[in-house]
Design an enzyme around this catalytic site. Sequence first.
Site, PDB file in Angstrom:
ATOM      1  N   CYS A  70      25.875 120.067  60.570  1.00  0.00           N
ATOM      2  CA  CYS A  70      26.280 121.416  60.111  1.00  0.00           C
ATOM      3  C   CYS A  70      25.713 122.720  61.112  1.00  0.00           C
ATOM      4  O   CYS A  70      26.114 123.778  60.750  1.00  0.00           O
ATOM      5  CB  CYS A  70      25.513 121.555  58.834  1.00  0.00           C
ATOM      6  SG  CYS A  70      25.857 120.240  57.642  1.00  0.00           S
ATOM      7  N   HIS A 119      21.971 127.767  54.822  1.00  0.00           N
ATOM      8  CA  HIS A 119      23.020 126.734  54.826  1.00  0.00           C
ATOM      9  C   HIS A 119      22.847 125.977  53.253  1.00  0.00           C
ATOM     10  O   HIS A 119      21.700 125.716  53.075  1.00  0.00           O
ATOM     11  CB  HIS A 119      22.538 125.603  55.833  1.00  0.00           C
ATOM     12  CG  HIS A 119      23.223 124.477  55.620  1.00  0.00           C
ATOM     13  ND1 HIS A 119      24.889 124.258  55.466  1.00  0.00           N
ATOM     14  CD2 HIS A 119      22.971 123.096  55.504  1.00  0.00           C
ATOM     15  CE1 HIS A 119      25.260 122.980  55.353  1.00  0.00           C
ATOM     16  NE2 HIS A 119      23.988 122.305  55.127  1.00  0.00           N
ATOM     17  N   GLU A 150      31.723 118.905  62.344  1.00  0.00           N
ATOM     18  CA  GLU A 150      31.317 117.662  62.453  1.00  0.00           C
ATOM     19  C   GLU A 150      32.236 116.493  61.912  1.00  0.00           C
ATOM     20  O   GLU A 150      32.023 115.409  61.906  1.00  0.00           O
ATOM     21  CB  GLU A 150      29.988 117.512  61.600  1.00  0.00           C
ATOM     22  CG  GLU A 150      30.121 117.751  60.175  1.00  0.00           C
ATOM     23  CD  GLU A 150      28.460 117.725  59.497  1.00  0.00           C
ATOM     24  OE1 GLU A 150      28.187 118.672  59.219  1.00  0.00           O
ATOM     25  OE2 GLU A 150      28.303 116.545  59.312  1.00  0.00           O
ATOM     26  N   ASN A 167      30.196 121.809  49.753  1.00  0.00           N
ATOM     27  CA  ASN A 167      29.564 121.623  51.139  1.00  0.00           C
ATOM     28  C   ASN A 167      30.863 122.032  52.222  1.00  0.00           C
ATOM     29  O   ASN A 167      31.766 121.294  51.868  1.00  0.00           O
ATOM     30  CB  ASN A 167      28.815 120.480  51.614  1.00  0.00           C
ATOM     31  CG  ASN A 167      28.015 120.797  52.576  1.00  0.00           C
ATOM     32  OD1 ASN A 167      28.011 121.722  53.273  1.00  0.00           O
ATOM     33  ND2 ASN A 167      27.177 119.608  52.821  1.00  0.00           N
ATOM     34  N   LYS A 188      15.672 125.923  46.948  1.00  0.00           N
ATOM     35  CA  LYS A 188      14.540 124.947  47.330  1.00  0.00           C
ATOM     36  C   LYS A 188      14.034 125.710  48.443  1.00  0.00           C
ATOM     37  O   LYS A 188      12.951 125.693  48.747  1.00  0.00           O
ATOM     38  CB  LYS A 188      14.973 123.549  47.580  1.00  0.00           C
ATOM     39  CG  LYS A 188      15.142 122.882  46.062  1.00  0.00           C
ATOM     40  CD  LYS A 188      15.635 121.506  46.431  1.00  0.00           C
ATOM     41  CE  LYS A 188      16.158 120.751  45.581  1.00  0.00           C
ATOM     42  NZ  LYS A 188      15.142 120.286  44.439  1.00  0.00           N
TER      43      LYS A 188
HETATM   44  N1  CAA Z   1      20.095 118.719  33.647  1.00  0.00           N
HETATM   45  C1  CAA Z   1      19.550 119.541  34.702  1.00  0.00           C
HETATM   46  N2  CAA Z   1      19.110 119.164  35.969  1.00  0.00           N
HETATM   47  C2  CAA Z   1      19.256 117.699  36.128  1.00  0.00           C
HETATM   48  C3  CAA Z   1      19.687 116.765  35.107  1.00  0.00           C
HETATM   49  C4  CAA Z   1      20.125 117.425  33.865  1.00  0.00           C
HETATM   50  N3  CAA Z   1      20.498 116.549  33.045  1.00  0.00           N
HETATM   51  N4  CAA Z   1      19.533 115.574  35.674  1.00  0.00           N
HETATM   52  C5  CAA Z   1      19.102 115.726  36.888  1.00  0.00           C
HETATM   53  N5  CAA Z   1      18.847 117.114  37.160  1.00  0.00           N
HETATM   54  C6  CAA Z   1      18.295 117.830  38.246  1.00  0.00           C
HETATM   55  C7  CAA Z   1      17.251 116.996  39.204  1.00  0.00           C
HETATM   56  O1  CAA Z   1      15.969 117.135  38.617  1.00  0.00           O
HETATM   57  C8  CAA Z   1      17.320 117.388  40.406  1.00  0.00           C
HETATM   58  O2  CAA Z   1      16.713 118.907  40.848  1.00  0.00           O
HETATM   59  P1  CAA Z   1      15.497 119.005  41.470  1.00  0.00           P
HETATM   60  O3  CAA Z   1      15.710 118.454  42.924  1.00  0.00           O
HETATM   61  O4  CAA Z   1      15.371 120.285  41.573  1.00  0.00           O
HETATM   62  O5  CAA Z   1      14.412 118.180  40.799  1.00  0.00           O
HETATM   63  C9  CAA Z   1      18.752 117.719  40.581  1.00  0.00           C
HETATM   64  O6  CAA Z   1      19.665 117.525  39.387  1.00  0.00           O
HETATM   65  C10 CAA Z   1      19.397 116.369  41.414  1.00  0.00           C
HETATM   66  O7  CAA Z   1      19.122 115.147  40.814  1.00  0.00           O
HETATM   67  P2  CAA Z   1      18.632 113.979  41.699  1.00  0.00           P
HETATM   68  O8  CAA Z   1      17.748 114.379  42.923  1.00  0.00           O
HETATM   69  O9  CAA Z   1      18.304 112.986  40.894  1.00  0.00           O
HETATM   70  O10 CAA Z   1      20.323 113.724  41.989  1.00  0.00           O
HETATM   71  P3  CAA Z   1      20.774 112.481  43.279  1.00  0.00           P
HETATM   72  O11 CAA Z   1      19.590 111.645  43.648  1.00  0.00           O
HETATM   73  O12 CAA Z   1      21.788 111.861  42.357  1.00  0.00           O
HETATM   74  O13 CAA Z   1      21.468 113.124  44.368  1.00  0.00           O
HETATM   75  C11 CAA Z   1      21.311 114.509  46.321  1.00  0.00           C
HETATM   76  C12 CAA Z   1      21.104 114.535  44.838  1.00  0.00           C
HETATM   77  C13 CAA Z   1      20.393 113.709  47.147  1.00  0.00           C
HETATM   78  C14 CAA Z   1      21.214 115.794  46.797  1.00  0.00           C
HETATM   79  C15 CAA Z   1      22.685 114.010  46.693  1.00  0.00           C
HETATM   80  O14 CAA Z   1      23.621 114.607  46.183  1.00  0.00           O
HETATM   81  C16 CAA Z   1      23.048 113.665  48.083  1.00  0.00           C
HETATM   82  O15 CAA Z   1      22.527 112.704  48.785  1.00  0.00           O
HETATM   83  N6  CAA Z   1      23.950 114.745  48.836  1.00  0.00           N
HETATM   84  C17 CAA Z   1      24.254 114.842  50.194  1.00  0.00           C
HETATM   85  C18 CAA Z   1      22.812 115.027  50.866  1.00  0.00           C
HETATM   86  C19 CAA Z   1      22.648 116.636  51.101  1.00  0.00           C
HETATM   87  O16 CAA Z   1      23.232 117.409  50.540  1.00  0.00           O
HETATM   88  N7  CAA Z   1      21.563 116.916  51.685  1.00  0.00           N
HETATM   89  C20 CAA Z   1      20.740 118.309  51.671  1.00  0.00           C
HETATM   90  C21 CAA Z   1      19.843 118.180  52.885  1.00  0.00           C
HETATM   91  S1  CAA Z   1      20.898 117.702  54.270  1.00  0.00           S
HETATM   92  C22 CAA Z   1      21.999 119.018  54.932  1.00  0.00           C
HETATM   93  O17 CAA Z   1      21.668 120.176  54.253  1.00  0.00           O
HETATM   94  C23 CAA Z   1      22.792 118.737  56.015  1.00  0.00           C
HETATM   95  C24 CAA Z   1      24.216 118.647  55.054  1.00  0.00           C
HETATM   96  O18 CAA Z   1      24.963 119.503  54.796  1.00  0.00           O
HETATM   97  C25 CAA Z   1      24.412 117.236  54.608  1.00  0.00           C
END
Ligand code: CAA
Length: 417
Positions: free
Chosen positions: A115, A246, A83, A299, A255
């Site tokens: 992906c 993935h 991609e 990733n 999850k």
């Molecule tokens: N100690 C331990 N854990 C902590 C913490 C701390 N101090 N602070 C936060 N966390 C945990 C949160 O609880 C959360 O875990 P849970 O989901 O299990 O509750 C985790 O850390 C992440 O925290 P947030 O959700 O608050 O993080 P964020 O909003 O800043 O971003 C994300 C997370 C959305 C994955 C971001 O990194 C992102 O957008 N990534 C790209 C998109 C992605 O990977 N999507 C996945 C599905 S799509 C796909 O699979 C296709 C692809 O490859 C892209």
Amino acid sequence: MKIRVGIEAIAFDVPHLYLDLAELAQARGVDPAKYTRGLGQRQMAVASSGDDTVALAVGAGRRLFEQFQIDRESVGLLIVGTETSVDQSKPVSSYVHEHLGLSPQCRSFETKHACYGAMAGLQAATDWVLSGRAAGRKALVIASDVARYGIKTAGEPTQGAGSVAMVISSEPRLLEFETGRQGFFSQQVMDFWRPTYSKDALVDGHYSMACYIKALLASYDMYAPGATEGASEPGFFQSFQACLYHAPFAKMAQKAHLALLAHVAGTELLPETPAYAAALEDYSRRVAPYLELQSRIGNTYTGSLFMALRSLLEDGVFQGSPAISLFSYGSGCAAEFMTARVCEGAAALLRRHPYRLQLDARTRVSVDEYEKLMEAAARMDQNGSFALGSPEASGAGARKVLFHGVKDHQRQYRPSH
Ligand code: CAA
């Protein structure tokens, strides 16, 4: 006679630079546990300017030919899933075809669906073998990507880069596909995308996770109709000795696995209940042991699922030919659930080339160096002529095929043979 089909050879490549995610967290003013425990990531591969999608794909292909006795002339189909292609028209596969020295009588093309692109290629290669049109020839499917969200974005700790090359043939020595069932899902969703003018992906992060889970459950239901509680095959999902996903970040596999366990059981999994503890134990037995490559590279988009497979084929300790499941998700979205059997002797073949040695040979960079490399890559491809300098200057280590610039609108790769 039934035609067998599966993976005869597999190898991966990764940039030789990496960033420690606890250090990145500190630089961003975030608790390191968010990245290491919350996302499950320890390290992130950092692509230098020379490590483009082509160079990484060629790197994995070269390793595959070095590590396995595969005759290049026997390859009749080359598919590169990506991609993060380098051209709007010319496929990555045409450069890869040249630099791997493949035969002119080898079809070559690129597949794209975020992906899912390499899984699409793997399915096409499988059908080609099963149809009999391969006539004994083999398919080379390569997943290759450089995942970029940009500095200081929420997606930053879920970047990475790498490639996986696999030979699909009627002589599987590592993994034999079970082709009697199919489970896939497609739906137009705006969870993750990359406009043609942008080097960085755009994402609706939390929505993308919800889309992933929905696609997983729907693919599973198509694959195993009636396999949820009370139906004809309640123990079906438990029959797999390993479940590969993935993993855009390693915690996503947890999850996914918990969501599927709850779905199959027809119940909600509430934290701090015995059922939840049992689900976590199941995850630590069937999923977690195979996440090391994903958690140390980040990733790799199309390659992510196959990194987990590469890890399982070396680390898995099984009796006989165990069944495993594989789930691929590509944003936008398309997904596939499939199953396969690990071939006896696979681990012995792969332990000759331990993946940890490949990871341990990398060089750690500081956050400052990583940011400079990101900024340099962002400045590339702005016009039809630029040079990246020496391989040393572009930071790609000992890579044998290296992108080194654009001349007269044509990408230049260091000659390899
Ligand atoms: N100690 C331990 N854990 C902590 C913490 C701390 N101090 N602070 C936060 N966390 C945990 C949160 O609880 C959360 O875990 P849970 O989901 O299990 O509750 C985790 O850390 C992440 O925290 P947030 O959700 O608050 O993080 P964020 O909003 O800043 O971003 C994300 C997370 C959305 C994955 C971001 O990194 C992102 O957008 N990534 C790209 C998109 C992605 O990977 N999507 C996945 C599905 S799509 C796909 O699979 C296709 C692809 O490859 C892209």
